[in-house]
Design a protein around this motif. Structure first.
Motif, PDB file in Angstrom:
ATOM      1  N   ARG A  61      69.382  52.267  52.548  1.00  0.00           N
ATOM      2  CA  ARG A  61      69.993  52.322  53.869  1.00  0.00           C
ATOM      3  C   ARG A  61      68.869  52.407  54.886  1.00  0.00           C
ATOM      4  O   ARG A  61      68.014  53.303  54.793  1.00  0.00           O
ATOM      5  N   VAL A  70      77.488  43.985  51.446  1.00  0.00           N
ATOM      6  CA  VAL A  70      77.573  44.983  50.375  1.00  0.00           C
ATOM      7  C   VAL A  70      78.995  45.535  50.299  1.00  0.00           C
ATOM      8  O   VAL A  70      79.610  45.597  49.225  1.00  0.00           O
ATOM      9  N   GLN A  71      79.558  45.925  51.463  1.00  0.00           N
ATOM     10  CA  GLN A  71      80.919  46.499  51.503  1.00  0.00           C
ATOM     11  C   GLN A  71      81.957  45.549  50.924  1.00  0.00           C
ATOM     12  O   GLN A  71      82.910  45.977  50.282  1.00  0.00           O
ATOM     13  N   VAL A 127      71.990  48.263  52.317  1.00  0.00           N
ATOM     14  CA  VAL A 127      71.671  46.830  52.286  1.00  0.00           C
ATOM     15  C   VAL A 127      70.928  46.525  50.985  1.00  0.00           C
ATOM     16  O   VAL A 127      70.441  47.439  50.307  1.00  0.00           O
ATOM     17  N   VAL A 128      70.843  45.240  50.653  1.00  0.00           N
ATOM     18  CA  VAL A 128      70.010  44.807  49.536  1.00  0.00           C
ATOM     19  C   VAL A 128      68.832  44.028  50.128  1.00  0.00           C
ATOM     20  O   VAL A 128      69.021  42.974  50.737  1.00  0.00           O
ATOM     21  N   VAL A 165      77.427  40.948  46.850  1.00  0.00           N
ATOM     22  CA  VAL A 165      76.037  41.003  46.389  1.00  0.00           C
ATOM     23  C   VAL A 165      75.775  40.018  45.253  1.00  0.00           C
ATOM     24  O   VAL A 165      74.835  39.212  45.308  1.00  0.00           O
ATOM     25  N   PHE A 194      67.680  48.566  46.957  1.00  0.00           N
ATOM     26  CA  PHE A 194      68.964  48.931  47.561  1.00  0.00           C
ATOM     27  C   PHE A 194      68.683  50.153  48.417  1.00  0.00           C
ATOM     28  O   PHE A 194      68.219  51.179  47.902  1.00  0.00           O
ATOM     29  N   ILE A 218      70.871  41.330  52.220  1.00  0.00           N
ATOM     30  CA  ILE A 218      72.331  41.361  52.288  1.00  0.00           C
ATOM     31  C   ILE A 218      72.688  42.542  53.179  1.00  0.00           C
ATOM     32  O   ILE A 218      72.322  43.683  52.906  1.00  0.00           O
ATOM     33  N   LYS A 219      73.359  42.230  54.289  1.00  0.00           N
ATOM     34  CA  LYS A 219      73.653  43.231  55.311  1.00  0.00           C
ATOM     35  C   LYS A 219      74.789  44.154  54.863  1.00  0.00           C
ATOM     36  O   LYS A 219      75.483  43.859  53.872  1.00  0.00           O
ATOM     37  N   PRO A 220      75.029  45.258  55.580  1.00  0.00           N
ATOM     38  CA  PRO A 220      76.049  46.233  55.141  1.00  0.00           C
ATOM     39  C   PRO A 220      77.430  45.626  54.895  1.00  0.00           C
ATOM     40  O   PRO A 220      78.129  46.043  53.963  1.00  0.00           O
TER      41      PRO A 220
END
Ligand code: RTP
Ligand code: MG
Length: 148
Positions: free
Chosen positions: A39, A13-14, A70-71, A18, A37, A8-10
């Motif tokens: 960076r 997440v933002q 990211v995840v 998620v 989790f 899961i890209k930034p």
């Protein structure tokens, strides 16, 4: 059993996606076998996207993927590499089918929420960037006894 690397890209997440994204793969019947989790460092990002070095979008792609956490996940299941790519939808979210993850939640090719390995060989290469083999957990999703 086949494994893939999903991330899961930034922007995912933002935007608080998620849970929704993990839920889709769980409900499909795939098995989560590794998750972190983190960076990405610039070095990790350049290794991850090595195939795109030299392309006009490379610098922006790296800046974006390191812009926030990211995840990182490893998922296992029957044909999980190709099926998860189908579930993600086309690279350009504007062209992705509405029921797919990118089709449902994104419009910009440079902010497309999720990454998935494009072949079993890519999956193996990418998983080795993010996980030690001991961090991928073997378990049985159908263990009996959780309800009486
Ligand atoms: P990903 O690797 O991130 O899962 O995406 P993908 O396989 O669907 O697409 P890929 O061709 O590997 O491209 C990697 C990422 O680069 C960005 N991109 N921008 N502006 C452009 O023409 C362009 N093409 C690719 C996208 O963010 C894509 O996810
Ligand atoms: Mg790709």
């Amino acid at each position: 059993m086949e494994r893939t690397y999903l991330m899961i890209k930034p922007d995912g997440v933002q935007r608080g996606l998620v849970g929704e994204i993990i839920s889709r793969f769980e409900k499909k019947g795939f098995k989560l076998v590794g998750m972190k989790f983190l960076r990405l460092t610039r070095e990790m990002a350049e290794k991850h996207y090595a195939e795109h070095v030299g392309k006009p979008f490379f610098a922006g792609l790296v800046d974006y993927i390191i812009s926030g956490p990211v995840v990182a996940m490893c998922w296992e299941g029957k044909e999980v590499v190709s099926v998860s790519r189908e579930m993600m939808g086309a690279t350009n979210p504007a062209k992705a089918a509405p029921g797919t993850i990118r089709g449902a939640y994104a419009v910009d090719i440079g902010r497309n929420i999720i990454h998935g390995s494009d072949s079993p060989a890519s999956a193996e290469r990418e998983l080795s960037i993010y996980f030690e083999s001991a961090e991928l957990v073997e378990w049985d999703r159908t263990v009996q006894g959780w309800i009486t």
